[in-house]
Design a protein around this motif. Structure first.
Motif, PDB file in Angstrom:
ATOM      1  N   ASP A  22       0.814  -1.215   0.000  1.00 57.05           N
ATOM      2  CA  ASP A  22       0.000   0.000   0.000  1.00 57.05           C
ATOM      3  C   ASP A  22       0.853   1.273   0.000  1.00 57.05           C
ATOM      4  N   ARG A  23       2.081   1.193   0.496  1.00 60.54           N
ATOM      5  CA  ARG A  23       2.942   2.369   0.602  1.00 60.54           C
ATOM      6  C   ARG A  23       4.006   2.443  -0.499  1.00 60.54           C
ATOM      7  N   ALA A  24       4.131   1.409  -1.296  1.00 54.13           N
ATOM      8  CA  ALA A  24       5.261   1.311  -2.224  1.00 54.13           C
ATOM      9  C   ALA A  24       5.307   2.474  -3.214  1.00 54.13           C
ATOM     10  N   ALA A  25       4.182   2.841  -3.786  1.00 53.55           N
ATOM     11  CA  ALA A  25       4.175   3.919  -4.783  1.00 53.55           C
ATOM     12  C   ALA A  25       4.537   5.255  -4.147  1.00 53.55           C
ATOM     13  N   ALA A  26       4.021   5.513  -2.951  1.00 58.81           N
ATOM     14  CA  ALA A  26       4.340   6.771  -2.271  1.00 58.81           C
ATOM     15  C   ALA A  26       5.813   6.842  -1.904  1.00 58.81           C
ATOM     16  N   LEU A  27       6.388   5.723  -1.491  1.00 52.82           N
ATOM     17  CA  LEU A  27       7.821   5.677  -1.218  1.00 52.82           C
ATOM     18  C   LEU A  27       8.618   6.002  -2.479  1.00 52.82           C
ATOM     19  N   ASP A  28       8.209   5.413  -3.583  1.00 54.77           N
ATOM     20  CA  ASP A  28       8.921   5.630  -4.836  1.00 54.77           C
ATOM     21  C   ASP A  28       8.831   7.083  -5.286  1.00 54.77           C
ATOM     22  N   ASP A  33       9.110   8.046   3.816  1.00 53.13           N
ATOM     23  CA  ASP A  33      10.358   7.293   3.847  1.00 53.13           C
ATOM     24  C   ASP A  33      10.142   5.991   4.600  1.00 53.13           C
ATOM     25  N   ILE A  34      11.204   5.228   4.745  1.00 54.53           N
ATOM     26  CA  ILE A  34      11.072   3.846   5.224  1.00 54.53           C
ATOM     27  C   ILE A  34      10.910   3.729   6.733  1.00 54.53           C
ATOM     28  N   ARG A  35      11.006   4.820   7.473  1.00 53.83           N
ATOM     29  CA  ARG A  35      10.909   4.699   8.928  1.00 53.83           C
ATOM     30  C   ARG A  35       9.561   4.148   9.379  1.00 53.83           C
TER      31      ARG A  35
END
Length: 349
Positions: A22-28, A33-35
């Protein structure tokens, strides 16, 4: 006393896979960030599995599952888990200060040990110099590349002394004298906060020295280091091959043979990973180097094939195919790089 570690069940693994997906696109896109991901992984109790390196198959499976959804998170999880691995092997006073916060994800860990592994392979000197003081060391020099570098991270690093000694120590990123360079724009993995650092007479108390036996320490952690790196290669390769398999029709039929060959290579890679992870003592140094090299090669080839089969849709930067293609481009240059792995493997042939 630390509570008994529970093996991750299917529900936990599905929960974190869904969370990361669910967060992968926003991270990209660099919107987060990954925290947040590391804290959630810690909340589920997934970071502590396999500490000490006796049996790593559960930890490998967690990283594998997460990297299939986002190599960015899989890679940062590997870095966090290695920082925890180092601290878990530290003298008890140091261990008690940092271990639980690393295991929970509340404290982000930076593994800056790549220079040590390269140095011990005979491929360069340690760039950080530690000068003795009455109560420890002052350390100066560069860290050329590290990830998970946030202002409140804990950095685990190697250094050489003027007398010829070699130590491993820890330092908080906000310690005076630690200079974090601005993160460069990357092809992918920008959310991992990867950058370079410079130490300028950073004070390291003796209590923050993890070991002064660098070679023995690195020998003990290297199987974990390489096996868990291979885990995220396996995860992204699996996702790419699964997507590619849905497009082996029409013009895509021309790539059936290539997909079958890559799938065979992937199955061999996965089988070796989990066999060695179940008992790392069964793998020789050459086995582990070859495994890590094969992981990078298969992952890069799988994402290239997926991108080819997706065509124009895969060229769009917002697509998961494009993200995997860009993320996997990092694998041949990640330390140990493909060149280093090939060189090291040649020493056994």
């Amino acid at each position: 006393m630390t509570a008994a570690i529970q093996r991750p069940n299917e529900q936990q693994r599905n929960t974190i896979a869904d969370f990361v997906r669910d967060r992968a696109a926003a991270l990209d896109r660099g919107e987060t960030d990954i925290r947040t991901d590391l804290v959630r992984i810690g909340e589920l109790g997934l970071l502590e599995n396999g500490l000490g390196g006796e049996c790593l198959d559960d930890m490998a499976a967690v990283i594998d599952d997460i990297a299939a959804e986002s190599l960015t998170v899989g890679f940062s999880l590997w870095a966090q888990r290695m920082a925890l691995e180092y601290v878990d092997r530290a003298p008890q006073p140091l261990r008690s200060r940092y271990r639980d916060d690393l295991a929970s994800g509340r404290l982000v860990g930076v593994t800056a040990m790549a220079a040590a592994l390269k140095h011990l392979a005979g491929l360069g000197e340690l760039p950080l110099l530690a000068e003795r003081t009455t109560d420890g060391f002052t350390v100066s020099g560069p860290i050329h590349w590290a990830s998970n570098v946030f202002p409140d991270s804990l950095i685990v690093f190697p250094a050489r002394t003027a007398e010829g000694g070699r130590i491993v120590a820890v330092v908080r990123a906000d310690t005076p004298g630690v200079h974090i360079n601005e993160s460069p724009e990357l092809l992918a993995l920008g959310a991992t906060s990867s950058t370079s650092l410079k130490f300028d007479a950073v004070r390291i108390p003796a209590a923050d020295v993890l070991t002064d036996e660098l070679a023995d320490f690195c020998s003990s952690i290297r199987p974990t280091f390489l096996l868990l790196q291979t885990s995220f290669c396996v995860g992204i390769a699996r996702a790419a091959l699964a997507e590619a398999a849905t497009r082996l029709h029409g013009l895509g039929e021309q790539f059936t043979g290539e997909h079958e060959l890559l799938s065979t290579q992937y199955e061999s890679l996965r089988e070796r990973l989990y066999r060695y992870a179940a008992d790392p003592t069964t793998a020789t140094a050459a086995d582990l180097i070859r495994l890590r090299l094969d992981g990078s090669l298969v992952a890069v080839a799988a994402t290239r094939l997926e991108a080819t089969l997706r065509g124009g849709a895969g060229y769009a930067s917002a697509s998961a195919t494009n993200r995997r293609f860009r993320e996997a481009a990092f694998l041949p240059i990640q330390s140990p790089s493909e060149g280093q792995l090939r060189w090291e493997l040649s020493q056994y042939e």
